[in-house]
Design a protein around this motif. Sequence first.
Motif, PDB file in Angstrom:
ATOM      1  N   PRO A  26       0.851  -1.337   0.049  1.00  0.00           N
ATOM      2  CA  PRO A  26      -0.062  -0.134  -0.206  1.00  0.00           C
ATOM      3  C   PRO A  26       0.907   1.252  -0.142  1.00  0.00           C
ATOM      4  O   PRO A  26       0.383   2.456  -0.384  1.00  0.00           O
ATOM      5  CB  PRO A  26      -0.706  -0.171   1.382  1.00  0.00           C
ATOM      6  N   SER A  27       1.917   1.083   0.407  1.00  0.00           N
ATOM      7  CA  SER A  27       3.119   2.328   0.476  1.00  0.00           C
ATOM      8  C   SER A  27       4.382   1.800   0.111  1.00  0.00           C
ATOM      9  O   SER A  27       5.365   1.525   0.749  1.00  0.00           O
ATOM     10  CB  SER A  27       3.214   3.008   1.878  1.00  0.00           C
ATOM     11  N   PRO A  28       4.361   1.740  -1.621  1.00  0.00           N
ATOM     12  CA  PRO A  28       5.617   1.163  -2.188  1.00  0.00           C
ATOM     13  C   PRO A  28       6.816   1.855  -1.579  1.00  0.00           C
ATOM     14  O   PRO A  28       7.099   3.194  -1.437  1.00  0.00           O
ATOM     15  CB  PRO A  28       5.195   1.330  -3.428  1.00  0.00           C
ATOM     16  N   ALA A  29       8.060   1.370  -1.512  1.00  0.00           N
ATOM     17  CA  ALA A  29       9.124   1.815  -1.258  1.00  0.00           C
ATOM     18  C   ALA A  29       9.878   2.417  -2.638  1.00  0.00           C
ATOM     19  O   ALA A  29       9.434   2.268  -3.559  1.00  0.00           O
ATOM     20  CB  ALA A  29      10.214   0.506  -0.731  1.00  0.00           C
ATOM     21  N   SER A  30      10.516   3.580  -2.386  1.00  0.00           N
ATOM     22  CA  SER A  30      11.182   4.400  -3.334  1.00  0.00           C
ATOM     23  C   SER A  30      12.731   4.630  -3.071  1.00  0.00           C
ATOM     24  O   SER A  30      12.904   4.847  -1.603  1.00  0.00           O
ATOM     25  CB  SER A  30      10.398   5.637  -3.619  1.00  0.00           C
ATOM     26  N   LYS A  31      13.510   4.586  -3.909  1.00  0.00           N
ATOM     27  CA  LYS A  31      14.973   5.181  -3.724  1.00  0.00           C
ATOM     28  C   LYS A  31      15.378   6.134  -4.755  1.00  0.00           C
ATOM     29  O   LYS A  31      14.940   5.930  -5.899  1.00  0.00           O
ATOM     30  CB  LYS A  31      15.829   4.049  -3.598  1.00  0.00           C
ATOM     31  N   SER A  46       9.194   4.929   2.010  1.00  0.00           N
ATOM     32  CA  SER A  46       7.989   4.344   1.824  1.00  0.00           C
ATOM     33  C   SER A  46       6.743   5.588   1.243  1.00  0.00           C
ATOM     34  O   SER A  46       6.745   6.562   2.100  1.00  0.00           O
ATOM     35  CB  SER A  46       7.168   3.495   2.498  1.00  0.00           C
ATOM     36  N   ARG A  47       6.040   5.483   0.412  1.00  0.00           N
ATOM     37  CA  ARG A  47       5.365   6.541  -0.241  1.00  0.00           C
ATOM     38  C   ARG A  47       3.651   6.103  -0.086  1.00  0.00           C
ATOM     39  O   ARG A  47       3.186   5.468  -0.938  1.00  0.00           O
ATOM     40  CB  ARG A  47       5.553   6.594  -1.807  1.00  0.00           C
ATOM     41  N   PRO A  48       3.126   6.588   1.066  1.00  0.00           N
ATOM     42  CA  PRO A  48       1.634   6.444   1.338  1.00  0.00           C
ATOM     43  C   PRO A  48       0.756   7.082   0.235  1.00  0.00           C
ATOM     44  O   PRO A  48       1.425   8.224  -0.310  1.00  0.00           O
ATOM     45  CB  PRO A  48       1.355   6.592   2.623  1.00  0.00           C
ATOM     46  N   GLY A  49      -0.340   6.857   0.062  1.00  0.00           N
ATOM     47  CA  GLY A  49      -1.229   7.494  -0.574  1.00  0.00           C
ATOM     48  C   GLY A  49      -2.380   8.392  -0.059  1.00  0.00           C
ATOM     49  O   GLY A  49      -2.618   7.967   1.084  1.00  0.00           O
ATOM     50  N   ASN A  73      12.114   3.586   8.778  1.00  0.00           N
ATOM     51  CA  ASN A  73      12.377   5.031   8.724  1.00  0.00           C
ATOM     52  C   ASN A  73      12.773   5.630   7.318  1.00  0.00           C
ATOM     53  O   ASN A  73      13.372   4.876   6.526  1.00  0.00           O
ATOM     54  CB  ASN A  73      13.734   5.385   9.579  1.00  0.00           C
ATOM     55  N   THR A  74      12.008   6.635   7.085  1.00  0.00           N
ATOM     56  CA  THR A  74      12.609   7.497   5.783  1.00  0.00           C
ATOM     57  C   THR A  74      14.196   8.023   5.905  1.00  0.00           C
ATOM     58  O   THR A  74      14.356   8.579   7.093  1.00  0.00           O
ATOM     59  CB  THR A  74      11.783   8.655   5.695  1.00  0.00           C
ATOM     60  N   THR A  75      15.002   7.852   5.252  1.00  0.00           N
ATOM     61  CA  THR A  75      16.147   8.111   5.491  1.00  0.00           C
ATOM     62  C   THR A  75      17.032   8.995   4.218  1.00  0.00           C
ATOM     63  O   THR A  75      16.529   8.806   3.078  1.00  0.00           O
ATOM     64  CB  THR A  75      17.239   6.868   5.599  1.00  0.00           C
ATOM     65  N   VAL A  76      17.643   9.775   4.651  1.00  0.00           N
ATOM     66  CA  VAL A  76      18.758  10.506   3.733  1.00  0.00           C
ATOM     67  C   VAL A  76      19.918  10.347   4.163  1.00  0.00           C
ATOM     68  O   VAL A  76      20.442  10.287   5.215  1.00  0.00           O
ATOM     69  CB  VAL A  76      18.275  12.032   3.616  1.00  0.00           C
ATOM     70  N   THR A  77      20.943  10.021   2.989  1.00  0.00           N
ATOM     71  CA  THR A  77      22.275   9.872   3.189  1.00  0.00           C
ATOM     72  C   THR A  77      23.226  10.856   2.283  1.00  0.00           C
ATOM     73  O   THR A  77      22.906  11.153   1.287  1.00  0.00           O
ATOM     74  CB  THR A  77      22.576   8.237   2.688  1.00  0.00           C
ATOM     75  N   PHE A  78      24.205  11.776   2.876  1.00  0.00           N
ATOM     76  CA  PHE A  78      24.963  12.472   2.305  1.00  0.00           C
ATOM     77  C   PHE A  78      26.506  11.689   2.276  1.00  0.00           C
ATOM     78  O   PHE A  78      26.827  11.320   3.400  1.00  0.00           O
ATOM     79  CB  PHE A  78      25.082  13.885   2.968  1.00  0.00           C
ATOM     80  N   SER A  79      27.175  12.023   1.069  1.00  0.00           N
ATOM     81  CA  SER A  79      28.451  11.528   1.017  1.00  0.00           C
ATOM     82  C   SER A  79      29.527  12.394   1.516  1.00  0.00           C
ATOM     83  O   SER A  79      30.675  12.073   1.877  1.00  0.00           O
ATOM     84  CB  SER A  79      28.742  11.068  -0.385  1.00  0.00           C
ATOM     85  N   PHE A 140      -3.539  22.013  -6.391  1.00  0.00           N
ATOM     86  CA  PHE A 140      -3.848  20.664  -6.992  1.00  0.00           C
ATOM     87  C   PHE A 140      -3.574  19.760  -5.839  1.00  0.00           C
ATOM     88  O   PHE A 140      -2.815  19.752  -4.925  1.00  0.00           O
ATOM     89  CB  PHE A 140      -3.090  20.192  -8.190  1.00  0.00           C
ATOM     90  N   SER A 141      -4.010  18.376  -5.903  1.00  0.00           N
ATOM     91  CA  SER A 141      -3.935  17.433  -5.083  1.00  0.00           C
ATOM     92  C   SER A 141      -2.676  16.636  -5.376  1.00  0.00           C
ATOM     93  O   SER A 141      -3.035  15.943  -6.641  1.00  0.00           O
ATOM     94  CB  SER A 141      -5.137  16.911  -4.642  1.00  0.00           C
ATOM     95  N   VAL A 142      -1.666  15.937  -4.678  1.00  0.00           N
ATOM     96  CA  VAL A 142      -0.710  15.229  -4.896  1.00  0.00           C
ATOM     97  C   VAL A 142      -1.054  13.820  -4.181  1.00  0.00           C
ATOM     98  O   VAL A 142      -0.981  13.925  -2.948  1.00  0.00           O
ATOM     99  CB  VAL A 142       0.677  15.773  -4.541  1.00  0.00           C
ATOM    100  N   GLU A 143      -1.749  12.838  -4.928  1.00  0.00           N
ATOM    101  CA  GLU A 143      -1.924  11.553  -4.423  1.00  0.00           C
ATOM    102  C   GLU A 143      -1.154  10.746  -3.469  1.00  0.00           C
ATOM    103  O   GLU A 143      -1.147  10.335  -2.348  1.00  0.00           O
ATOM    104  CB  GLU A 143      -2.460  10.743  -5.505  1.00  0.00           C
ATOM    105  N   THR A 144       0.156  10.907  -4.113  1.00  0.00           N
ATOM    106  CA  THR A 144       1.317   9.929  -3.342  1.00  0.00           C
ATOM    107  C   THR A 144       2.306  10.711  -3.050  1.00  0.00           C
ATOM    108  O   THR A 144       2.919  11.596  -3.415  1.00  0.00           O
ATOM    109  CB  THR A 144       1.824   8.951  -4.525  1.00  0.00           C
ATOM    110  N   PHE A 145       2.770  10.625  -1.498  1.00  0.00           N
ATOM    111  CA  PHE A 145       3.653  11.304  -0.528  1.00  0.00           C
ATOM    112  C   PHE A 145       5.035  11.176  -1.359  1.00  0.00           C
ATOM    113  O   PHE A 145       5.373  10.245  -1.868  1.00  0.00           O
ATOM    114  CB  PHE A 145       3.800  10.772   0.503  1.00  0.00           C
ATOM    115  N   THR A 146       5.765  12.477  -1.644  1.00  0.00           N
ATOM    116  CA  THR A 146       6.636  12.568  -2.637  1.00  0.00           C
ATOM    117  C   THR A 146       7.996  13.438  -1.958  1.00  0.00           C
ATOM    118  O   THR A 146       7.505  14.473  -1.442  1.00  0.00           O
ATOM    119  CB  THR A 146       6.314  13.149  -3.802  1.00  0.00           C
ATOM    120  N   ILE A 147       9.010  12.876  -1.831  1.00  0.00           N
ATOM    121  CA  ILE A 147      10.101  13.643  -1.496  1.00  0.00           C
ATOM    122  C   ILE A 147      11.179  13.714  -2.432  1.00  0.00           C
ATOM    123  O   ILE A 147      11.374  12.703  -3.267  1.00  0.00           O
ATOM    124  CB  ILE A 147      11.177  13.021  -0.195  1.00  0.00           C
TER     125      ILE A 147
END
Length: 281
Positions: A26-31, A46-49, A73-79, A140-147
């Motif tokens: 229901p909340s697919p993973a994204s990278k 992961s991206r809930p709707g 957890n949603t994560t961000v990695t910096f090199s 407008f409405s964005v259906e899927t959570f986006t970063i």
Amino acid sequence: MKKLLLLVALVAFTINAKAQIETPQPSPASKLEQKVGLTDVTLEYSRPGVRGRTIFGDLVPYGKLWRAGANKNTTVTFSDDVTIAGKTVSAGSYAIFITPSKTSWDVFFYTDTNNWGTPQNWDESKVAAKATVETHEVPFSVETFTIDVNQITNNGAALEFIWEKTYTAVPFSVPTGEKVSAAIDRVMNGPGANDYYAAAVYYLEEGKDINQAKQWIDKALSLVETPRFWQYRKQALIYAEAGDKKGAIEAAKKSLEGAKKAGNADYVKMNTDSLKAWGGL
């Protein structure tokens, strides 16, 4: 008979294992991987709707910590080290947590990334940075959570969050200028000790021009304030290969002395054996 029943059970188990049904999450993973200047930025979440729900102020309450996505957890990695809200954030991975309000979000970069949801016990010492950013309503409405990583320049970008009708962004800066300046200085000043050392060892091991290797190893050690015993060992081997037995013995003795001080029995033995073979003991 028992063996036959065991075999039938095993076959049935195998068929059942292979017959497992995979269904969409229901909340697919994204990278997302993005280069900003010379810094690698990686987002995993992961991206809930929306799915007909009211999100902010309802599903995601105002004033309460939210995990900025779903599942782990949603994560961000910096090199590289980056700067967020005026604070230096060391290279590495961070969980992103958000406390939303109607007009602004507090966005936290948290060093513990191993929570499923929000931490049971919030530890302020694990907050590497906190950014308070204004929110904006989109028409407008964005259906899927986006970063996303946008507003990219050579020196920075912004982590953008958008879901339902709410948008906000957390700017960050990257050390492109410092990295480029360091690279320019390094190249313009010529090779360093490590470069000369690596080239000399390569020529020795590959049987290439040993006299060139000898020049390079001498240059490498001349650039080191206090050469180490393993460096003198390579110098001794290069000198020996070049036919300079006197120089090889001198370098081996320095390596032996350093190895004894360091308590490295392997190098003590190697140098002792070489000195015996070269007539230095």
